[in-house]
Write a protein that holds these residues in place. Sequence first.
Motif, PDB file in Angstrom:
ATOM      1  N   LEU A  76      14.144   5.445  24.365  1.00  0.00           N
ATOM      2  CA  LEU A  76      13.240   6.642  24.467  1.00  0.00           C
ATOM      3  C   LEU A  76      11.976   6.148  23.498  1.00  0.00           C
ATOM      4  O   LEU A  76      11.154   6.940  23.462  1.00  0.00           O
ATOM      5  N   ASP A  77      12.102   5.016  22.776  1.00  0.00           N
ATOM      6  CA  ASP A  77      10.791   4.642  22.178  1.00  0.00           C
ATOM      7  C   ASP A  77      10.535   3.010  22.546  1.00  0.00           C
ATOM      8  O   ASP A  77      11.476   2.264  22.200  1.00  0.00           O
ATOM      9  N   MET A  78       9.438   2.791  22.796  1.00  0.00           N
ATOM     10  CA  MET A  78       9.165   1.464  23.260  1.00  0.00           C
ATOM     11  C   MET A  78       9.368   0.251  22.228  1.00  0.00           C
ATOM     12  O   MET A  78       9.480  -0.918  22.251  1.00  0.00           O
ATOM     13  N   PHE A  79       8.917   0.787  20.768  1.00  0.00           N
ATOM     14  CA  PHE A  79       9.374   0.043  19.872  1.00  0.00           C
ATOM     15  C   PHE A  79      10.708  -0.281  19.315  1.00  0.00           C
ATOM     16  O   PHE A  79      10.965  -1.008  18.304  1.00  0.00           O
ATOM     17  N   THR A  80      11.696   0.460  20.148  1.00  0.00           N
ATOM     18  CA  THR A  80      13.026   0.018  20.120  1.00  0.00           C
ATOM     19  C   THR A  80      13.256  -1.230  20.549  1.00  0.00           C
ATOM     20  O   THR A  80      14.186  -1.990  20.044  1.00  0.00           O
ATOM     21  N   PHE A  81      12.531  -1.621  21.480  1.00  0.00           N
ATOM     22  CA  PHE A  81      12.879  -2.946  22.212  1.00  0.00           C
ATOM     23  C   PHE A  81      12.336  -4.261  21.125  1.00  0.00           C
ATOM     24  O   PHE A  81      11.416  -3.964  20.455  1.00  0.00           O
TER      25      PHE A  81
ATOM     26  N   THR B  40       1.972 -11.064  40.550  1.00  0.00           N
ATOM     27  CA  THR B  40       0.974 -10.126  41.470  1.00  0.00           C
ATOM     28  C   THR B  40       0.653  -8.999  40.715  1.00  0.00           C
ATOM     29  O   THR B  40      -0.378  -8.427  41.370  1.00  0.00           O
ATOM     30  N   ILE B  41       0.990  -8.771  39.848  1.00  0.00           N
ATOM     31  CA  ILE B  41       0.796  -7.208  39.300  1.00  0.00           C
ATOM     32  C   ILE B  41       0.077  -7.442  37.887  1.00  0.00           C
ATOM     33  O   ILE B  41      -1.070  -6.769  37.406  1.00  0.00           O
ATOM     34  N   GLY B  42       0.430  -8.390  37.045  1.00  0.00           N
ATOM     35  CA  GLY B  42      -0.226  -8.801  35.715  1.00  0.00           C
ATOM     36  C   GLY B  42       0.477  -7.762  34.645  1.00  0.00           C
ATOM     37  O   GLY B  42       0.936  -6.561  34.884  1.00  0.00           O
ATOM     38  N   ILE B  43       0.446  -8.532  33.639  1.00  0.00           N
ATOM     39  CA  ILE B  43       0.957  -7.964  32.072  1.00  0.00           C
ATOM     40  C   ILE B  43      -0.180  -7.126  31.475  1.00  0.00           C
ATOM     41  O   ILE B  43      -1.215  -7.700  31.367  1.00  0.00           O
ATOM     42  N   ASP B  44       0.201  -5.631  31.146  1.00  0.00           N
ATOM     43  CA  ASP B  44      -0.620  -4.936  30.412  1.00  0.00           C
ATOM     44  C   ASP B  44      -0.501  -5.470  28.638  1.00  0.00           C
ATOM     45  O   ASP B  44      -1.577  -5.626  28.146  1.00  0.00           O
ATOM     46  N   PHE B  45       0.501  -5.246  28.368  1.00  0.00           N
ATOM     47  CA  PHE B  45       0.888  -5.453  27.002  1.00  0.00           C
ATOM     48  C   PHE B  45       2.507  -6.069  26.807  1.00  0.00           C
ATOM     49  O   PHE B  45       3.183  -5.783  27.445  1.00  0.00           O
ATOM     50  N   LYS B  46       2.520  -6.655  25.609  1.00  0.00           N
ATOM     51  CA  LYS B  46       4.046  -7.029  25.092  1.00  0.00           C
ATOM     52  C   LYS B  46       4.422  -6.691  23.783  1.00  0.00           C
ATOM     53  O   LYS B  46       3.389  -6.188  22.968  1.00  0.00           O
ATOM     54  N   ILE B  47       5.675  -6.311  23.766  1.00  0.00           N
ATOM     55  CA  ILE B  47       6.025  -6.325  22.323  1.00  0.00           C
ATOM     56  C   ILE B  47       6.890  -7.137  22.053  1.00  0.00           C
ATOM     57  O   ILE B  47       7.665  -7.909  22.875  1.00  0.00           O
ATOM     58  N   ARG B  48       6.684  -7.787  20.748  1.00  0.00           N
ATOM     59  CA  ARG B  48       7.239  -8.984  20.178  1.00  0.00           C
ATOM     60  C   ARG B  48       7.839  -8.518  18.935  1.00  0.00           C
ATOM     61  O   ARG B  48       7.160  -7.671  18.109  1.00  0.00           O
ATOM     62  N   THR B  49       8.947  -8.773  18.509  1.00  0.00           N
ATOM     63  CA  THR B  49       9.528  -8.664  17.056  1.00  0.00           C
ATOM     64  C   THR B  49       9.543  -9.937  16.330  1.00  0.00           C
ATOM     65  O   THR B  49      10.502 -11.099  16.896  1.00  0.00           O
ATOM     66  N   ILE B  50       9.083 -10.092  15.363  1.00  0.00           N
ATOM     67  CA  ILE B  50       9.126 -11.143  14.580  1.00  0.00           C
ATOM     68  C   ILE B  50       9.617 -10.965  12.958  1.00  0.00           C
ATOM     69  O   ILE B  50       9.519  -9.889  12.648  1.00  0.00           O
ATOM     70  N   GLU B  51      10.103 -12.064  12.368  1.00  0.00           N
ATOM     71  CA  GLU B  51      10.603 -11.596  10.997  1.00  0.00           C
ATOM     72  C   GLU B  51       9.708 -12.537  10.044  1.00  0.00           C
ATOM     73  O   GLU B  51       9.545 -13.723  10.097  1.00  0.00           O
ATOM     74  N   LEU B  52       9.437 -11.871   8.942  1.00  0.00           N
ATOM     75  CA  LEU B  52       8.576 -12.434   7.896  1.00  0.00           C
ATOM     76  C   LEU B  52       8.983 -11.834   6.445  1.00  0.00           C
ATOM     77  O   LEU B  52       9.167 -10.682   6.218  1.00  0.00           O
ATOM     78  N   ASP B  53       9.287 -13.001   5.705  1.00  0.00           N
ATOM     79  CA  ASP B  53       9.684 -12.602   4.243  1.00  0.00           C
ATOM     80  C   ASP B  53      11.050 -11.497   4.134  1.00  0.00           C
ATOM     81  O   ASP B  53      10.891 -10.336   3.518  1.00  0.00           O
ATOM     82  N   GLY B  54      11.753 -11.571   5.551  1.00  0.00           N
ATOM     83  CA  GLY B  54      12.828 -10.601   5.622  1.00  0.00           C
ATOM     84  C   GLY B  54      12.564  -9.172   6.043  1.00  0.00           C
ATOM     85  O   GLY B  54      13.400  -8.643   6.097  1.00  0.00           O
ATOM     86  N   ARG B  55      11.304  -9.091   6.515  1.00  0.00           N
ATOM     87  CA  ARG B  55      10.888  -7.797   7.018  1.00  0.00           C
ATOM     88  C   ARG B  55      10.505  -8.170   8.484  1.00  0.00           C
ATOM     89  O   ARG B  55      10.180  -9.150   9.064  1.00  0.00           O
ATOM     90  N   LYS B  56      10.962  -6.925   9.167  1.00  0.00           N
ATOM     91  CA  LYS B  56      10.876  -6.868  10.698  1.00  0.00           C
ATOM     92  C   LYS B  56       9.584  -6.537  11.096  1.00  0.00           C
ATOM     93  O   LYS B  56       9.180  -5.251  10.764  1.00  0.00           O
ATOM     94  N   ILE B  57       8.841  -7.015  11.950  1.00  0.00           N
ATOM     95  CA  ILE B  57       7.417  -6.796  12.249  1.00  0.00           C
ATOM     96  C   ILE B  57       7.403  -6.692  13.647  1.00  0.00           C
ATOM     97  O   ILE B  57       7.691  -7.642  14.681  1.00  0.00           O
ATOM     98  N   LYS B  58       6.815  -5.530  14.309  1.00  0.00           N
ATOM     99  CA  LYS B  58       6.901  -5.415  15.582  1.00  0.00           C
ATOM    100  C   LYS B  58       5.211  -5.630  15.931  1.00  0.00           C
ATOM    101  O   LYS B  58       4.420  -5.078  15.388  1.00  0.00           O
ATOM    102  N   LEU B  59       5.031  -6.529  16.886  1.00  0.00           N
ATOM    103  CA  LEU B  59       3.812  -6.795  17.285  1.00  0.00           C
ATOM    104  C   LEU B  59       3.629  -6.305  18.748  1.00  0.00           C
ATOM    105  O   LEU B  59       4.336  -6.378  19.616  1.00  0.00           O
TER     106      LEU B  59
END
Lengths: 133, 209
Positions: A76-81, B40-59
């Motif tokens: 339900l939340d895109m940032f869960t991914f 054929t459609i193209g990507i709008d955006f991506k969500i990526r998760t990385i870890e820095l200094d033990g912290r989780k960062i959503k990009l």
Amino acid sequence: MDNLPSIGDRNTQTIVCSFCDDIILRPQTATLTNKPTLLPQMNIEKTPSSDTENNRLSINGNDHVCDSLETFWLVLDMFTFENVGFSNTVNNQTKYLVCANCERGPIGFSPINPLTRQLEKEFYVAFDRIKYK
Amino acid sequence: MAKAYDYLFKLLLIGDSGVGKTCVLLRFCDSAFSTTFISTIGIDFKIRTIELDGRKIKLQIWDTAGQERFKTITTAYYRGAMGIMLVYDITSEKSFDNIKNWIRNIQEHASAEVERMLIGNKCDMLDKRQVTREKGENLANEYGIKFMETSAKGNINVDEAFFSLAKDIKAKIDKRAAIDPLGKPAVIKPKLDPHKKVSTSFWSRCSLF
């Protein structure tokens, strides 16, 4: 998975891309849901087989052969991914989900509200198009 | 369950058409992958998760999606952006010269606090190079921003570039939080409802939906 999950269950394992193993969802983040949907096939075939004649969607003027899928992991939340890619909006009603790493898909979809053009905050990952780790 | 993430950053890729921005976002622009559904459609955006200094960062990473053809990118696109990758093509002098225009565009439309980084893409195509590494470094120095040469196609430095930009944004936020510990929330935490807009602080405007 050892035991087949039931509708309403949470994922006990990590959901990963079936091609490149990129992590899509961490354990316990998605709920198994019944949501009958036509999802375009991952590989675009130039000469589709005849038994799929009825399962077609027109996307940007091209016919896409689809699979009729029922079981999805719902988020339900895109940032869960952990990692995921969103396609451009298709037919003013859907964004498809793809692997963020290898970009194969669609592995799922997210409905768009046609009036607001915003995501409906329901993200469906096809049970049959991912694997577990 | 542990909280899903500690930080959420919206990043933009900006630059001329053809510099390979889409390839930076879409890792594979090769024809070998052109039969896949998404091409054929193209990507709008991506969500990526990385870890820095033990912290989780959503990009959340956005491409300009062809808007750059209109030469100006609107304020709406910049809204909430915390980091911008300015991308040129090392085989195109013109795309490099235009970086100055893009920087001006950012200064006009984006928040003054946005973290910028200069990217010379296509560094695998050495035989066609028109822009020396030194020129790229000098321009970055002039603006006081970081510089990296990447190859989206060869997967050289792409992840490193995102890590570097995320690290600088995080450092900026952490510094601000240390100076003003009782101030407005500098970190978007999931429990605070990331969809809620708080208009008073730049750093709290980093969510789109």
